[in-house]
Design an enzyme around this catalytic site. Structure first.
Site, mmCIF file in Angstrom:
data_model
loop_
_atom_site.group_PDB
_atom_site.id
_atom_site.type_symbol
_atom_site.label_atom_id
_atom_site.label_comp_id
_atom_site.label_asym_id
_atom_site.label_seq_id
_atom_site.Cartn_x
_atom_site.Cartn_y
_atom_site.Cartn_z
ATOM 1 N N GLN A 68 -5.071 -0.424 -4.632
ATOM 2 C CA GLN A 68 -5.692 -1.520 -5.383
ATOM 3 C C GLN A 68 -6.481 -1.023 -6.588
ATOM 4 O O GLN A 68 -6.482 -1.656 -7.645
ATOM 5 C CB GLN A 68 -6.592 -2.335 -4.447
ATOM 6 C CG GLN A 68 -7.194 -3.560 -5.101
ATOM 7 C CD GLN A 68 -7.956 -4.406 -4.119
ATOM 8 O OE1 GLN A 68 -7.595 -4.488 -2.946
ATOM 9 N NE2 GLN A 68 -9.019 -5.046 -4.575
ATOM 10 N N HIS A 87 -5.958 -6.126 3.133
ATOM 11 C CA HIS A 87 -4.986 -5.056 3.335
ATOM 12 C C HIS A 87 -4.520 -5.019 4.783
ATOM 13 O O HIS A 87 -5.326 -4.831 5.698
ATOM 14 C CB HIS A 87 -5.619 -3.711 2.954
ATOM 15 C CG HIS A 87 -5.898 -3.597 1.489
ATOM 16 N ND1 HIS A 87 -5.199 -2.733 0.682
ATOM 17 C CD2 HIS A 87 -6.770 -4.248 0.684
ATOM 18 C CE1 HIS A 87 -5.646 -2.851 -0.568
ATOM 19 N NE2 HIS A 87 -6.596 -3.771 -0.590
ATOM 20 N N CYS A 105 -2.953 -2.743 6.192
ATOM 21 C CA CYS A 105 -3.157 -1.420 6.790
ATOM 22 C C CYS A 105 -4.534 -1.335 7.455
ATOM 23 O O CYS A 105 -4.737 -0.507 8.347
ATOM 24 C CB CYS A 105 -2.967 -0.304 5.757
ATOM 25 S SG CYS A 105 -4.009 -0.420 4.309
ATOM 26 N N CYS A 110 0.855 -1.184 0.000
ATOM 27 C CA CYS A 110 0.000 0.000 0.000
ATOM 28 C C CYS A 110 0.895 1.240 0.000
ATOM 29 O O CYS A 110 1.806 1.365 0.824
ATOM 30 C CB CYS A 110 -0.866 -0.042 1.253
ATOM 31 S SG CYS A 110 -1.541 1.519 1.774
ATOM 32 N N GLU A 111 0.642 2.137 -0.929
ATOM 33 C CA GLU A 111 1.489 3.326 -1.030
ATOM 34 C C GLU A 111 1.243 4.316 0.105
ATOM 35 O O GLU A 111 2.027 5.235 0.298
ATOM 36 C CB GLU A 111 1.303 4.012 -2.381
ATOM 37 C CG GLU A 111 -0.041 4.627 -2.626
ATOM 38 C CD GLU A 111 -0.174 5.208 -4.028
ATOM 39 O OE1 GLU A 111 -0.864 6.225 -4.148
ATOM 40 O OE2 GLU A 111 0.402 4.660 -4.987
ATOM 41 N N HIS A 112 0.185 4.126 0.881
ATOM 42 C CA HIS A 112 -0.098 5.056 1.969
ATOM 43 C C HIS A 112 0.606 4.682 3.268
ATOM 44 O O HIS A 112 0.963 5.560 4.046
ATOM 45 C CB HIS A 112 -1.611 5.128 2.226
ATOM 46 C CG HIS A 112 -2.369 5.623 1.044
ATOM 47 N ND1 HIS A 112 -3.581 5.098 0.661
ATOM 48 C CD2 HIS A 112 -2.085 6.581 0.133
ATOM 49 C CE1 HIS A 112 -4.014 5.721 -0.419
ATOM 50 N NE2 HIS A 112 -3.122 6.618 -0.761
ATOM 51 N N HIS A 113 0.806 3.378 3.517
ATOM 52 C CA HIS A 113 1.399 2.938 4.779
ATOM 53 C C HIS A 113 2.604 2.021 4.593
ATOM 54 O O HIS A 113 3.221 1.614 5.569
ATOM 55 C CB HIS A 113 0.350 2.204 5.627
ATOM 56 C CG HIS A 113 -0.855 3.024 5.922
ATOM 57 N ND1 HIS A 113 -2.030 2.895 5.217
ATOM 58 C CD2 HIS A 113 -1.065 4.010 6.821
ATOM 59 C CE1 HIS A 113 -2.919 3.761 5.676
ATOM 60 N NE2 HIS A 113 -2.365 4.455 6.643
#
Length: 186
Positions: free
Chosen positions: A116, A144, A146, A75-78
């Protein structure tokens, strides 16, 4: 870059209050950098190199489906993993793609920092670009970390995304056939 990435992991350990000199952590920055490079090796790949000419003439104009292609992404956020399956279908127009190439295309995009929704579209558009298909469909189902390990901590949630191009978007019958083949419709 390898040494620089390793140094950043060392700084993360220090920032967490750990001692990077203790026995169990001595080589951790190096191992973490190597793992991250592997997990993100999709940046070093190209669609052309992945396909490598594996397009074959075929009179088949019926749906080709590859289901349950496992995928592992971050995940590019976490920077936490998401793990799942991709189901891919296309309707050939004179050419079919070598079977393993579908899985390799999924991997190439999954092995990049992702969300995703974008991953699903990238796979569909790549299959479309390579094959010139009358239509392409991609469904991804993933869990996920996250959401599971932090935040709301929901262990059984599964995210589903889909992209339908061409005949799959235009024809509900074609879309329904695909969904039945992957077991997502009655």
């Amino acid at each position: 870059m390898s040494e620089q990435l390793s140094q950043h992991y060392r700084e993360i350990l220090v920032g967490l209050g750990e001692n990077p000199e203790r026995e169990g952590l001595l080589d951790t920055p190096k191992r973490a950098a190597k793992a991250m490079r592997y997990l993100c090796h999709g940046y070093e790949q190209s669609l052309e190199a992945i396909v490598n000419g594996a397009l074959f003439a075929s009179d088949n104009d019926e749906m080709v489906t590859v289901k349950d292609v496992e995928l592992y992404s971050l995940c590019e956020h976490h920077l936490l993993p998401f793990i799942g399956k991709a189901h891919v279908a296309y309707i050939p127009t004179g050419k079919v793609l070598g079977l393993s190439k579908v899985a390799r295309i999924v991997d190439m995009f999954a092995r990049r920092l992702q969300i995703q929704e974008n991953l699903t579209r990238q796979i569909a558009e790549a299959i479309q670009e390579v094959t010139g298909a009358a239509g392409v469909a991609v469904v991804i189902e993933a869990q996920h970390m996250c959401m599971m390990m932090r935040g709301v901590e929901k262990q059984n949630s599964v995210m589903s995304t889909s992209v339908m191009l061409g005949a799959f978007r235009e024809s509900s019958t074609t879309r329904q056939e695909f969904l039945q083949l992957i077991g997502r419709s009655k």
